[in-house]
Write an enzyme that holds these catalytic residues in place. Structure first.
Site, short mmCIF file in Angstrom:
data_model
loop_
_atom_site.label_atom_id
_atom_site.label_comp_id
_atom_site.label_asym_id
_atom_site.label_seq_id
_atom_site.Cartn_x
_atom_site.Cartn_y
_atom_site.Cartn_z
N GLU A 47 0.76 5.26 -11.60
CA GLU A 47 -0.46 5.81 -10.99
C GLU A 47 -1.19 6.74 -11.94
OE1 GLU A 47 0.11 7.71 -7.17
OE2 GLU A 47 -0.16 5.82 -6.11
N HIS A 49 22.28 -9.99 -16.01
CA HIS A 49 22.52 -11.36 -15.57
C HIS A 49 21.31 -11.92 -14.85
CE1 HIS A 49 26.84 -11.39 -16.67
NE2 HIS A 49 26.58 -10.10 -16.70
N LYS A 96 -7.09 -0.13 0.62
CA LYS A 96 -7.27 0.58 1.90
C LYS A 96 -8.58 0.18 2.56
CE LYS A 96 -4.81 4.85 0.72
NZ LYS A 96 -4.97 6.27 0.44
O1 PA5 Z 1 0.72 10.30 -5.88
C1 PA5 Z 1 -0.04 10.23 -4.93
O2 PA5 Z 1 -0.93 11.06 -4.77
C2 PA5 Z 1 0.10 9.15 -3.88
O3 PA5 Z 1 1.12 8.25 -4.16
C3 PA5 Z 1 0.37 9.76 -2.52
O4 PA5 Z 1 1.55 10.51 -2.59
C4 PA5 Z 1 0.51 8.70 -1.45
O5 PA5 Z 1 -0.61 7.90 -1.46
C5 PA5 Z 1 0.69 9.33 -0.09
O6 PA5 Z 1 -0.38 10.14 0.21
P1 PA5 Z 1 -0.31 11.22 1.37
O7 PA5 Z 1 0.75 12.17 1.03
O8 PA5 Z 1 -1.66 11.84 1.40
O9 PA5 Z 1 0.00 10.49 2.65
#
Ligand code: PA5
Length: 446
Positions: free
Chosen positions: A286, A307, A421
């Site tokens: 990310e 394996h 989303k």
């Molecule tokens: O690293 C990030 O910001 C994301 O992976 C969030 O943790 C994830 O989308 C969950 O978001 P939230 O905590 O707002 O539900």
């Protein structure tokens, strides 16, 4: 001496002067990070978190964990992405990937809200039958669909089982300090709340209440974890690349990427590391994967994957390098006895600890894969405990931030996550997404 970066297996793939050549760029990245002048500089709370964390909240987390241990046979941790991976990684690494099956005086811990699988949810509900439950719902935004949907189900279950007042005593919310649906609901219902700091993004949040509450409920020493993170904060403060192994790891990844290595494989030899690798994949995936850039982070557990994917790594497209995790002292060892009959011919393995055999598997693999053209670095972890976990978390977080700045991306946003989303909301008929829905439905192949 904590985690150490061993670059000796890079010979023939990357010369020392190639690392040194990145000193200037790394120094700039360091200054950008510490001077708070770079992209995403609103999300740098993790940098000094091991020193500056909220001690009063930390004590409340420890108290809540003790309460959960007493009141629950099962703790359901609801969250997705950065709101669950760190806790799960810590529990599996420090306790066991078989944690729920161990004899213990802490609750079983199950994770929910990280998928929309009806089967998984039903299975979890059936596991909860006849057992005392507590729920820790974690969402920084407080609006993420998958955990919100799961929370609806478990809130209802708790209210039916314990009544509204009883449920209130068993629901713990970790969310924004002031905003979001979850915060509003928690305040209205009177749930215990814990804060995801404004300046700490989800994937950098394991050392906040996000990770600390479930980790403490599993019986881990979160104080030691913060001490480990603090040791890493101090150890990796130096802007000089040649004196900072965290920065050397970031720079080595960058240099290998520039030489055409598009994939980093994190390879470990203990299944307890599997979720830690998932955490690393989210952190780097990310943070770096945007604007058409970034290394693709992946992981394997050996011997298991020797394996399966081992064939590809040895012999397939030469697109990857490996980052080996060398756990130098396992949590437990196993002495291999001699068998007087030796029918299976395995007595050559006898009279030694199994960790020695695992070490030889690792050495054999590194030598085979480097010979096959896959560069390798080794991260030597002296042992598995809370201190080393905190140290490792900080090491990877900082390496990730420096990597992002070397690449020229914002390591602290995740704009790409929004695309699915919007489509999901449109296809599910969420008000406000009507125009997109018609277009998407026409494009779905039937
Ligand atoms: O690293 C990030 O910001 C994301 O992976 C969030 O943790 C994830 O989308 C969950 O978001 P939230 O905590 O707002 O539900």
């Amino acid at each position: 001496m904590s985690m150490h970066l061993n670059r000796n297996y890079l010979k023939g793939f990357m010369a020392d002067h190639e690392l040194e050549a990145l000193s200037g760029a790394v120094k700039t990245a360091h200054e950008t990070l510490h001077g708070k002048t770079g992209l995403g500089n609103d999300f740098l709370g993790w940098v000094e978190l091991p020193t500056n964390y909220d001690k009063e909240e930390f004590a409340r987390i420890q108290q809540a964990a003790e309460k959960i241990k007493k009141q629950a046979d099962v703790l359901i941790v609801i969250g997705i992405g950065g709101s669950y991976l760190g806790a799960r990684a810590a529990i599996e690494l420090l306790k066991s990937q078989l944690y729920n099956n161990l004899k213990k005086d802490t609750p079983d811990i199950y994770f929910a809200g990280n998928s929309v699988s009806p089967s998984y949810l039903q299975e979890l509900l059936s596991i909860c039958e006849g057992r005392d439950i507590a729920v820790n719902v974690i969402s920084k935004s407080g609006t993420t669909t998958e955990p919100a949907l799961a929370f609806r189900v478990f809130k209802d279950l708790l209210e039916k089982k314990y009544g509204a007042e009883g449920a209130k005593e068993r629901i713990y919310c970790t969310t924004d300090k002031a905003r979001g649906t979850l915060k509003e609901l928690a305040d209205r219902e009177g749930y215990a709340t814990f804060v995801v700091p404004d300046d700490v993004g989800g994937r950098y949040s394991v050392l906040t209440a996000v990770g600390l509450l479930p980790i403490a409920a599993a019986g881990c020493d979160i104080q030691k974890m913060m001490e480990g993170a603090k040791a890493a904060q101090d150890a990796f403060l130096c802007p000089d690349l040649m004196r900072n192994e965290c920065y050397q790891y970031a720079a080595t990844r960058f240099a290998l990427h520039q030489k055409g290595k598009a994939v980093e494989i994190m390879a470990s030899f203990d299944p307890c590391f599997a979720m830690m690798a998932e955490w690393y994949k989210q952190l780097f995936g990310e943070s770096e994967g945007k604007d058409g850039k970034g290394l693709y982070p992946s992981s394997v557990i050996f011997s298991t994957d020797l394996h399966s994917l081992g064939q590809f790594i040895q012999d397939g497209s030469r697109i990857m390098f490996e980052t080996f995790i060398d756990i130098q002292k396992p949590k437990q060892d196993f002495f291999i006895e001699k068998d007087p009959e030796n029918l299976d011919g395995l007595n050559f393995l006898a009279d030694q600890e199994m960790s020695n055999v695992n070490r030889k598997v690792m050495e054999a693999t590194i030598l085979a894969h480097t010979e096959g053209g896959v560069p390798a670095v080794v991260l030597e972890v002296p042992e598995i405990n809370e201190f080393e976990f905190g140290y490792m978390v900080y090491f990877f977080e900082k390496a990730c931030a420096i990597s992002g700045y070397l690449l020229g991306v914002n390591p602290f946003d995740q704009p790409g996550v929004e695309s699915y989303k919007k489509n999901m909301f449109a296809l599910l008929g969420k008000p406000g997404y009507e125009d997109r829905r018609a277009d998407l439905e026409a494009r779905i192949s039937k």
